[in-house]
Design an enzyme around this catalytic site. Sequence first.
Site, PDB file in Angstrom:
ATOM      1  N   TYR A  34     -11.944 -15.753  -0.535  1.00 44.79           N
ATOM      2  CA  TYR A  34     -10.800 -15.042   0.062  1.00 44.79           C
ATOM      3  C   TYR A  34      -9.895 -15.978   0.862  1.00 44.79           C
ATOM      4  O   TYR A  34      -8.682 -15.737   0.941  1.00 44.79           O
ATOM      5  CB  TYR A  34     -11.273 -13.837   0.891  1.00 44.79           C
ATOM      6  CG  TYR A  34     -11.719 -12.722  -0.020  1.00 44.79           C
ATOM      7  CD1 TYR A  34     -10.785 -11.889  -0.629  1.00 44.79           C
ATOM      8  CD2 TYR A  34     -13.058 -12.556  -0.349  1.00 44.79           C
ATOM      9  CE1 TYR A  34     -11.180 -10.906  -1.517  1.00 44.79           C
ATOM     10  CE2 TYR A  34     -13.470 -11.579  -1.240  1.00 44.79           C
ATOM     11  CZ  TYR A  34     -12.526 -10.754  -1.827  1.00 44.79           C
ATOM     12  OH  TYR A  34     -12.917  -9.796  -2.716  1.00 44.79           O
ATOM     13  N   ARG A  77      -7.606 -17.162  -1.710  1.00 44.58           N
ATOM     14  CA  ARG A  77      -6.659 -16.087  -2.078  1.00 44.58           C
ATOM     15  C   ARG A  77      -5.582 -15.948  -0.994  1.00 44.58           C
ATOM     16  O   ARG A  77      -4.426 -15.719  -1.281  1.00 44.58           O
ATOM     17  CB  ARG A  77      -7.358 -14.726  -2.200  1.00 44.58           C
ATOM     18  CG  ARG A  77      -8.527 -14.585  -3.160  1.00 44.58           C
ATOM     19  CD  ARG A  77      -8.044 -14.385  -4.566  1.00 44.58           C
ATOM     20  NE  ARG A  77      -7.357 -15.582  -5.015  1.00 44.58           N
ATOM     21  CZ  ARG A  77      -7.955 -16.764  -5.160  1.00 44.58           C
ATOM     22  NH1 ARG A  77      -9.235 -16.920  -4.906  1.00 44.58           N
ATOM     23  NH2 ARG A  77      -7.269 -17.820  -5.553  1.00 44.58           N
ATOM     24  N   GLN A 131      -3.017  -1.233  -4.666  1.00 39.57           N
ATOM     25  CA  GLN A 131      -4.368  -1.785  -4.759  1.00 39.57           C
ATOM     26  C   GLN A 131      -4.338  -3.272  -4.441  1.00 39.57           C
ATOM     27  O   GLN A 131      -5.382  -3.906  -4.370  1.00 39.57           O
ATOM     28  CB  GLN A 131      -4.912  -1.605  -6.182  1.00 39.57           C
ATOM     29  CG  GLN A 131      -5.072  -0.159  -6.585  1.00 39.57           C
ATOM     30  CD  GLN A 131      -5.351  -0.035  -8.078  1.00 39.57           C
ATOM     31  OE1 GLN A 131      -6.495  -0.008  -8.501  1.00 39.57           O
ATOM     32  NE2 GLN A 131      -4.305   0.023  -8.866  1.00 39.57           N
ATOM     33  N   ASN A 132      -3.134  -3.819  -4.293  1.00 43.65           N
ATOM     34  CA  ASN A 132      -3.017  -5.263  -4.065  1.00 43.65           C
ATOM     35  C   ASN A 132      -3.315  -5.610  -2.616  1.00 43.65           C
ATOM     36  O   ASN A 132      -2.912  -4.888  -1.701  1.00 43.65           O
ATOM     37  CB  ASN A 132      -1.614  -5.755  -4.436  1.00 43.65           C
ATOM     38  CG  ASN A 132      -1.346  -5.626  -5.927  1.00 43.65           C
ATOM     39  OD1 ASN A 132      -2.281  -5.465  -6.704  1.00 43.65           O
ATOM     40  ND2 ASN A 132      -0.086  -5.682  -6.305  1.00 43.65           N
ATOM     41  N   HIS A 153      -6.834  -0.787  -0.777  1.00 43.49           N
ATOM     42  CA  HIS A 153      -7.906  -1.781  -0.894  1.00 43.49           C
ATOM     43  C   HIS A 153      -7.857  -2.828   0.222  1.00 43.49           C
ATOM     44  O   HIS A 153      -8.406  -3.916   0.074  1.00 43.49           O
ATOM     45  CB  HIS A 153      -7.854  -2.468  -2.270  1.00 43.49           C
ATOM     46  CG  HIS A 153      -8.312  -1.572  -3.397  1.00 43.49           C
ATOM     47  ND1 HIS A 153      -8.138  -1.876  -4.719  1.00 43.49           N
ATOM     48  CD2 HIS A 153      -8.948  -0.371  -3.375  1.00 43.49           C
ATOM     49  CE1 HIS A 153      -8.651  -0.906  -5.476  1.00 43.49           C
ATOM     50  NE2 HIS A 153      -9.127   0.019  -4.681  1.00 43.49           N
ATOM     51  N   CYS A 182     -14.721  -6.523  11.537  1.00 42.61           N
ATOM     52  CA  CYS A 182     -16.094  -6.780  11.982  1.00 42.61           C
ATOM     53  C   CYS A 182     -16.996  -5.735  11.344  1.00 42.61           C
ATOM     54  O   CYS A 182     -16.762  -4.533  11.495  1.00 42.61           O
ATOM     55  CB  CYS A 182     -16.184  -6.700  13.499  1.00 42.61           C
ATOM     56  SG  CYS A 182     -17.892  -6.852  14.087  1.00 42.61           S
ATOM     57  N   THR A 210      -1.210  -1.642 -13.325  1.00 39.63           N
ATOM     58  CA  THR A 210      -2.619  -1.408 -13.005  1.00 39.63           C
ATOM     59  C   THR A 210      -3.349  -0.996 -14.274  1.00 39.63           C
ATOM     60  O   THR A 210      -2.808  -0.263 -15.106  1.00 39.63           O
ATOM     61  CB  THR A 210      -2.778  -0.394 -11.849  1.00 39.63           C
ATOM     62  OG1 THR A 210      -4.164  -0.167 -11.606  1.00 39.63           O
ATOM     63  CG2 THR A 210      -2.081   0.927 -12.115  1.00 39.63           C
ATOM     64  N   ASN A 217       3.813  -0.870 -17.555  1.00 35.62           N
ATOM     65  CA  ASN A 217       2.812  -1.925 -17.740  1.00 35.62           C
ATOM     66  C   ASN A 217       3.287  -2.844 -18.846  1.00 35.62           C
ATOM     67  O   ASN A 217       4.119  -2.463 -19.673  1.00 35.62           O
ATOM     68  CB  ASN A 217       1.442  -1.311 -18.085  1.00 35.62           C
ATOM     69  CG  ASN A 217       0.275  -2.254 -17.811  1.00 35.62           C
ATOM     70  OD1 ASN A 217       0.141  -3.310 -18.424  1.00 35.62           O
ATOM     71  ND2 ASN A 217      -0.568  -1.862 -16.862  1.00 35.62           N
TER      72      ASN A 217
HETATM   73  P1  NAD Z   1      -6.125  -5.486 -13.237  1.00 39.65           P
HETATM   74  O1  NAD Z   1      -6.169  -6.989 -13.181  1.00 39.65           O
HETATM   75  O2  NAD Z   1      -7.322  -4.731 -13.644  1.00 39.65           O
HETATM   76  O3  NAD Z   1      -4.955  -5.042 -14.254  1.00 39.65           O
HETATM   77  C1  NAD Z   1      -3.685  -5.618 -14.192  1.00 39.65           C
HETATM   78  C2  NAD Z   1      -2.755  -4.804 -15.086  1.00 39.65           C
HETATM   79  O4  NAD Z   1      -1.440  -5.350 -14.963  1.00 39.65           O
HETATM   80  C3  NAD Z   1      -3.104  -4.841 -16.577  1.00 39.65           C
HETATM   81  O5  NAD Z   1      -3.061  -3.529 -17.089  1.00 39.65           O
HETATM   82  C4  NAD Z   1      -2.001  -5.699 -17.199  1.00 39.65           C
HETATM   83  O6  NAD Z   1      -1.635  -5.261 -18.498  1.00 39.65           O
HETATM   84  C5  NAD Z   1      -0.856  -5.481 -16.244  1.00 39.65           C
HETATM   85  N1  NAD Z   1       0.084  -6.593 -16.138  1.00 39.65           N
HETATM   86  C6  NAD Z   1      -0.184  -7.923 -16.146  1.00 39.65           C
HETATM   87  N2  NAD Z   1       0.930  -8.641 -15.985  1.00 39.65           N
HETATM   88  C7  NAD Z   1       1.953  -7.740 -15.853  1.00 39.65           C
HETATM   89  C8  NAD Z   1       3.359  -7.856 -15.660  1.00 39.65           C
HETATM   90  N3  NAD Z   1       3.961  -9.058 -15.552  1.00 39.65           N
HETATM   91  N4  NAD Z   1       4.091  -6.721 -15.577  1.00 39.65           N
HETATM   92  C9  NAD Z   1       3.501  -5.489 -15.700  1.00 39.65           C
HETATM   93  N5  NAD Z   1       2.176  -5.320 -15.879  1.00 39.65           N
HETATM   94  C10 NAD Z   1       1.412  -6.431 -15.948  1.00 39.65           C
HETATM   95  O7  NAD Z   1      -5.559  -5.044 -11.827  1.00 39.65           O
HETATM   96  P2  NAD Z   1      -5.677  -3.665 -11.047  1.00 39.65           P
HETATM   97  O8  NAD Z   1      -5.605  -2.498 -11.956  1.00 39.65           O
HETATM   98  O9  NAD Z   1      -4.739  -3.770  -9.895  1.00 39.65           O
HETATM   99  O10 NAD Z   1      -7.179  -3.773 -10.539  1.00 39.65           O
HETATM  100  C11 NAD Z   1      -7.439  -3.387  -9.329  1.00 39.65           C
HETATM  101  C12 NAD Z   1      -8.114  -4.475  -8.474  1.00 39.65           C
HETATM  102  O11 NAD Z   1      -7.568  -5.795  -8.578  1.00 39.65           O
HETATM  103  C13 NAD Z   1      -7.916  -4.141  -7.052  1.00 39.65           C
HETATM  104  O12 NAD Z   1      -9.161  -3.957  -6.458  1.00 39.65           O
HETATM  105  C14 NAD Z   1      -7.194  -5.326  -6.396  1.00 39.65           C
HETATM  106  O13 NAD Z   1      -7.629  -5.483  -5.074  1.00 39.65           O
HETATM  107  C15 NAD Z   1      -7.559  -6.450  -7.274  1.00 39.65           C
HETATM  108  N6  NAD Z   1      -6.649  -7.598  -7.373  1.00 39.65           N
HETATM  109  C16 NAD Z   1      -5.579  -7.739  -6.512  1.00 39.65           C
HETATM  110  C17 NAD Z   1      -4.675  -8.805  -6.671  1.00 39.65           C
HETATM  111  C18 NAD Z   1      -3.498  -8.951  -5.698  1.00 39.65           C
HETATM  112  O14 NAD Z   1      -3.568  -8.477  -4.560  1.00 39.65           O
HETATM  113  N7  NAD Z   1      -2.375  -9.559  -6.115  1.00 39.65           N
HETATM  114  C19 NAD Z   1      -4.870  -9.712  -7.708  1.00 39.65           C
HETATM  115  C20 NAD Z   1      -5.992  -9.542  -8.570  1.00 39.65           C
HETATM  116  C21 NAD Z   1      -6.861  -8.468  -8.391  1.00 39.65           C
HETATM  117 ZN    ZN Z   2     -17.408  -6.684  16.316  1.00 37.07          ZN
END
Ligand code: NAD
Ligand code: ZN
Length: 232
Positions: free
Chosen positions: A54, A57, A89-90, A106, A114, A173, A198
């Site tokens: 993390y 990240r 979810q990001n 998330h 903590c 997503t 998507n």
């Molecule tokens: P996922 O990785 O499962 O799916 C990503 C989706 O985005 C796919 O369906 C893909 O087809 C689509 N995609 C990829 N590039 C794209 C673009 N340029 N334009 C439009 N769509 C596009 O991600 P999710 O569904 O968000 O999974 C959830 C988990 O991923 C969460 O728990 C999250 O915390 C975590 N996560 C977060 C980040 C971040 O904060 N940037 C990065 C990776 C994973």
């Molecule tokens: Zn504490």
Amino acid sequence: MTGKIVILTGAGLSAESGLGTFRDKDGIWTQHSLEDVATPEGFARDPALVHGFYNARRVQAAKASPNAAHHALARLQQEWKAPVVIVTQNVDGLHEAAGAEVVHMHGRLAGALCHRCAHRWDAPPEMSPDDPCPACRQPATRPDVVWFGEVPYHMEAIVAHLSDSDLFVAIGTSGQVYPAAGFVAEAAQAGAETLEINLERTDISGAFEAHRLGPASEVVPAWVESLLPRDG
Ligand code: NAD
Ligand code: ZN
């Protein structure tokens, strides 16, 4: 459509800002198993590994900039006459960097938590298992992100928003992570129109009435333009 809009965003929204999604081949998420870096059990086994993951990240997210899709959503939220609720979810901070107000289901890379006393504070760029909690002084700090097997944040408020939404939109997503993957069904049940944006069809595309396929940085601004009158 003139009513309340609820938008769910996922990793695909930030892909064009240089932050990898789960599915990216060679992406950072594929170099470690999710069980090791994104579960409470993985953290209990090797907290240094999880903090290291993390920390990397957090550095990467701090260097990234919002793309045209984040900016378009912020503009929609500011200019639409009815509420626009953005649930993400990001864990990056790119929605806020674009000026939007978002619900972080998330958690956030920028937050520390903590796991003994539940105190929350701003994460330093580098966290380590030895860091004392500022409140209880125990070395019990973790990133304030929701791992697999944990309950997402703000679920009660999110479900309430879905139940009185007029339009539900999921952007970038995969529909593989619950409970977020079930939001479309809840919104449809409440009578909302549903739109999926998507790069490609997903496992849950069939649950949406309408689809716009393509990269978020192009498709999202075009969709927002279709709802709002042009500037000037
Ligand atoms: P996922 O990785 O499962 O799916 C990503 C989706 O985005 C796919 O369906 C893909 O087809 C689509 N995609 C990829 N590039 C794209 C673009 N340029 N334009 C439009 N769509 C596009 O991600 P999710 O569904 O968000 O999974 C959830 C988990 O991923 C969460 O728990 C999250 O915390 C975590 N996560 C977060 C980040 C971040 O904060 N940037 C990065 C990776 C994973
Ligand atoms: Zn504490």
